[in-house]
Design a protein around this motif. Sequence first.
Motif, PDB file in Angstrom:
ATOM      1  N   ASN A  13       0.985  -1.105   0.066  1.00 18.06           N
ATOM      2  CA  ASN A  13      -0.088   0.051   0.086  1.00 18.06           C
ATOM      3  C   ASN A  13       0.760   1.259   0.023  1.00 18.06           C
ATOM      4  O   ASN A  13       0.430   2.138  -0.837  1.00 18.06           O
ATOM      5  N   LYS A  16       2.354   1.838  -3.625  1.00 18.20           N
ATOM      6  CA  LYS A  16       1.332   1.963  -4.233  1.00 18.20           C
ATOM      7  C   LYS A  16       0.943   3.550  -4.284  1.00 18.20           C
ATOM      8  O   LYS A  16       0.775   4.265  -5.326  1.00 18.20           O
ATOM      9  N   ASN A  20       3.041   4.450  -7.456  1.00 17.04           N
ATOM     10  CA  ASN A  20       2.093   4.059  -8.268  1.00 17.04           C
ATOM     11  C   ASN A  20       2.237   2.627  -8.794  1.00 17.04           C
ATOM     12  O   ASN A  20       2.104   2.589  -9.960  1.00 17.04           O
ATOM     13  N   THR A  21       2.776   1.740  -7.989  1.00 18.72           N
ATOM     14  CA  THR A  21       2.981   0.512  -8.429  1.00 18.72           C
ATOM     15  C   THR A  21       1.775  -0.729  -7.775  1.00 18.72           C
ATOM     16  O   THR A  21       1.505  -0.357  -6.573  1.00 18.72           O
ATOM     17  N   SER A  22       1.686  -1.741  -8.422  1.00 19.11           N
ATOM     18  CA  SER A  22       0.744  -2.587  -8.016  1.00 19.11           C
ATOM     19  C   SER A  22       1.329  -3.919  -7.448  1.00 19.11           C
ATOM     20  O   SER A  22       0.595  -4.881  -7.145  1.00 19.11           O
TER      21      SER A  22
END
Length: 111
Positions: A13, A16, A20-22
């Motif tokens: 989290n 992310k 901005n990575t999943s």
Amino acid sequence: MNFNLVELNNHLNQLKNLENTSYYEFLNVPSMSVGLYKLNKGEKDNQKPHTEDEIYLVIEGKSSFQNGDTHSEISKGDVLFVEANKEHRFYDITEDLTTFVFFSPAEHSNK
């Protein structure tokens, strides 16, 4: 080696929000790699086919899943196998989706 799902999820989290990575890979040895993959409700899955076989274990959430020409509804507890180089993606994500991702051999080994 031990891993805690709550700690892994918290770390992903943070990534992310910051980067901005999943995806968060937390184990990488020659024979396999393991990561946590998270897509929020309504988010688009932009992944491309991988050069290694992979297994997804759905920890939470609901969505549709394309595996080649096969489409299915998936949810918590489902296990998905994807052959190397096969087009696949999650779509119509109706609940935040979190999965463990297991690559064998380790991701990018066959590039």
